[in-house]
Each structure stands twice: as C-alpha cells, then as structure tokens.
Design a protein around this motif. Sequence first.
Motif, mmCIF file in Angstrom:
data_model
loop_
_atom_site.group_PDB
_atom_site.id
_atom_site.type_symbol
_atom_site.label_atom_id
_atom_site.label_comp_id
_atom_site.label_asym_id
_atom_site.label_seq_id
_atom_site.Cartn_x
_atom_site.Cartn_y
_atom_site.Cartn_z
ATOM 1 N N PRO A 260 1.473 -0.895 0.203
ATOM 2 C CA PRO A 260 -0.156 -0.298 0.223
ATOM 3 C C PRO A 260 0.726 0.872 -0.042
ATOM 4 C CG PRO A 260 -0.139 -1.857 1.697
ATOM 5 C CD PRO A 260 0.373 -2.118 1.221
ATOM 6 N N ASP A 261 0.049 2.456 -0.568
ATOM 7 C CA ASP A 261 1.402 3.541 -0.559
ATOM 8 C C ASP A 261 1.247 4.381 0.531
ATOM 9 O OD1 ASP A 261 1.020 3.375 -3.557
ATOM 10 O OD2 ASP A 261 -0.670 4.324 -3.771
ATOM 11 N N GLU A 262 0.463 4.174 1.758
ATOM 12 C CA GLU A 262 0.191 4.668 2.955
ATOM 13 C C GLU A 262 2.202 3.995 3.181
ATOM 14 O OE1 GLU A 262 -2.273 3.816 5.838
ATOM 15 O OE2 GLU A 262 -3.127 1.910 5.045
ATOM 16 N N VAL A 263 1.963 2.875 3.205
ATOM 17 C CA VAL A 263 2.511 2.199 3.654
ATOM 18 C C VAL A 263 3.982 2.297 3.149
ATOM 19 C CG1 VAL A 263 3.900 -0.236 4.277
ATOM 20 C CG2 VAL A 263 1.259 0.143 4.415
ATOM 21 N N ALA A 265 5.169 5.355 1.728
ATOM 22 C CA ALA A 265 5.098 6.455 2.160
ATOM 23 C C ALA A 265 5.800 6.388 3.682
ATOM 24 C CB ALA A 265 4.206 7.623 2.549
ATOM 25 N N ARG A 266 5.764 5.644 4.531
ATOM 26 C CA ARG A 266 6.214 5.479 5.781
ATOM 27 C C ARG A 266 7.601 5.287 6.430
ATOM 28 N NH1 ARG A 266 2.933 3.003 10.741
ATOM 29 N NH2 ARG A 266 4.447 4.386 11.990
ATOM 30 N N TYR A 267 7.993 4.518 4.741
ATOM 31 C CA TYR A 267 9.301 3.800 5.033
ATOM 32 C C TYR A 267 10.144 4.956 4.234
ATOM 33 C CZ TYR A 267 8.820 -0.991 6.666
ATOM 34 O OH TYR A 267 8.510 -1.771 7.345
ATOM 35 N N GLU A 268 9.379 5.207 3.160
ATOM 36 C CA GLU A 268 10.734 6.388 2.275
ATOM 37 C C GLU A 268 10.796 7.068 2.922
ATOM 38 O OE1 GLU A 268 9.739 9.524 -1.037
ATOM 39 O OE2 GLU A 268 8.696 8.413 -0.781
ATOM 40 N N GLU A 269 9.648 7.895 4.444
ATOM 41 C CA GLU A 269 10.518 8.588 5.326
ATOM 42 C C GLU A 269 12.083 8.207 6.091
ATOM 43 O OE1 GLU A 269 7.615 9.251 7.581
ATOM 44 O OE2 GLU A 269 5.994 10.362 6.377
ATOM 45 N N LYS A 298 1.546 -1.136 10.513
ATOM 46 C CA LYS A 298 1.982 -0.898 8.940
ATOM 47 C C LYS A 298 3.121 -0.678 8.233
ATOM 48 C CE LYS A 298 -2.202 0.694 9.016
ATOM 49 N NZ LYS A 298 -3.301 0.074 7.802
#
Length: 318
Positions: A260-263, A265-269, A298
């Motif tokens: 999922p995109d939201e997951v 995004a968290r890893y990208e941070e 997540k």
Amino acid sequence: MSKKKKVVVIGGGHGQAAICRGIKNIKHINISAIVTVADDGGSTGRLRRQFHIPAMGDIRNVMLALAASETMMTSLMNYRFDDPEGKEEDIAGHNLGNLILTALTQQCGSFLDAVQMAGKVLNVKGDIIPATDQVIELYARMDDDVIVRGEANIPNRSNRIRSVFYEEEVHADPDAVEAILGANLVIYGIGSVYTSILPNIIIPEIQQALKETSAKRVYFCNAMTQPGETDGYCLEDHVDALIRHGAPVDAVVAADNPIPDEVLARYEEQGSAPVYIRDTDHPYEMINEDLLSINEEKKIRHDPLKIQNAVSRLLEAL
C-alpha cells in the motif's frame, strides 16, 4: 517427501528467525541454522566486550524462532531490562536471554555447549550452529576506500559498501561445514546482506563448503532496502554482493506482494524503498512468491506461514 530433507539457513537477525519460524513446522526435514556471531552492538556487544565471548543476540532470536512452542521461558528469554536514561549500567538495557547464554557459557566453559544446552531447555526443532566460536570483528571497505570497523558501525556511514572482511584468520565451526555439505537445500537470508548473511559466508571453510555442496542454494531477497547498507539496491545488486563474496546462487525468491502507498510513504521517510527487479534475464532461477504481510503498525513483515509454503514448494521440486 518420505525421506527427510536437510535444510540449512544461513544468516542472522530477525529475517533468519522469520524463515526458521516458518519452516520448523514442515514435516520430514532436518533444520540447521548457521548464525553470525559478528554483532557488536547493544546488549550483545556489551557482553562480548566484558566477557570476551562470541555475540549471542542473533543466536537467541533463532533459538526462540525454532522453539517447539511459545512458553513462559521463551517470553523470558526475550525480556529486556528497562534503560530509560540510556546509561547502559549494570543490567539496564540487557536482554535476559543474552544474560542466560553468558551464564551458561561460563558454567559450561564453552559457548557452543551453552547454545546446545539452551536449545534443549527450549526444545528447539533443529540445530543452531554459530558460524564460529571465535570472538570476531567485522570490517567494511567503502567505495572511497574508507575502512569501517565493527558491525554496528557499518550502516552508519553515508557511503556505499564495497566489501566486508575480517582482519584476523577466522575458522568455521566444523558442524557448519558438515551441515552445508550434507544439505539438500541451502537458504541465504532474509536480512541484512552485509551484516547478517555475509559475515557467515566470508569464513573460508564455509565458502568452500558452499562451492562443493550438491544442495540447491537459494537466496530469499529482502523486500525493502536497508538505510546505510543497501541504499538504491535492486534485486540484482543484492545477489551480486553475495556472489562477489563467494556465495554461489542457484535461485532467488522475491516477494511479489503489492505494498500500500501509505506503507511505502512511511518507509520512504526512513530512507527505505522497495527492492525492484532490474533485468528480465538472469543466470539464476527467479521465483516470485506471496511472502509478505502488513502488521498493525503498518510494518512490512515476511509471513512465516507464507515462507513455510514457499520452502515446501522448493523442497518438493528437488
């Protein structure tokens, strides 16, 4: 599978534990986990410096993963004493399992005997083999030729790792060599390539055994890159690191789950990105599998049951 197949899992950390937790319930197999003892951070690092014993943190993780059942003892082995001020004094910050293994080592007079004794208490389903019984220190050479000393320090350099090595002469536990030579299936991973898998493989006797074995040698590739260690790596880069350090690779298992995109995004941070497949043709077999799950926090995790199914298919094809 009427005759028992012999499976060797090489690595360290939570990834190797995830594989072991998954495959321990496969019928008709014998499991040998060859575990790195190069860790020098946290509770493990403090104990190895104070008592001059090999690192036991990764061994503890694998031991609990291979325990026949979850008991009060397995929970206690994972208990960590609070260290709210971060002073690391006395037992603050120590893991109880690490303290128990240290006490057993002193009582038995041998680290290897201590691991075997603890395994019997936990009713471990398989053999846990430290890669070596020496107290070793891992080094990394970066692309700019800077040398980094110590496993815990290697991911903290904002540089690309060229290779990892030992300055001293390191010898493998003979049981590790015997397990590899007698295996039907050797699994590398899952986990940090340079600081969990390769510290085992760069030991000369293990390198040689991996070349000589008739086993199928399979790499379970990470789903995400690891900040400070495999930044920007694709699947082929991971495999290349293994091969350059002497690990033959016959097949690679990669997770094909959508994330999922939201997951993401968290890893990208946190500086982590999905490990992508760059090429369409490979000199090794490519196997795509449903391996991942997303937990309540997540976080992406390799699912033990899905790993069990994937390894069962590998064994059926041998």
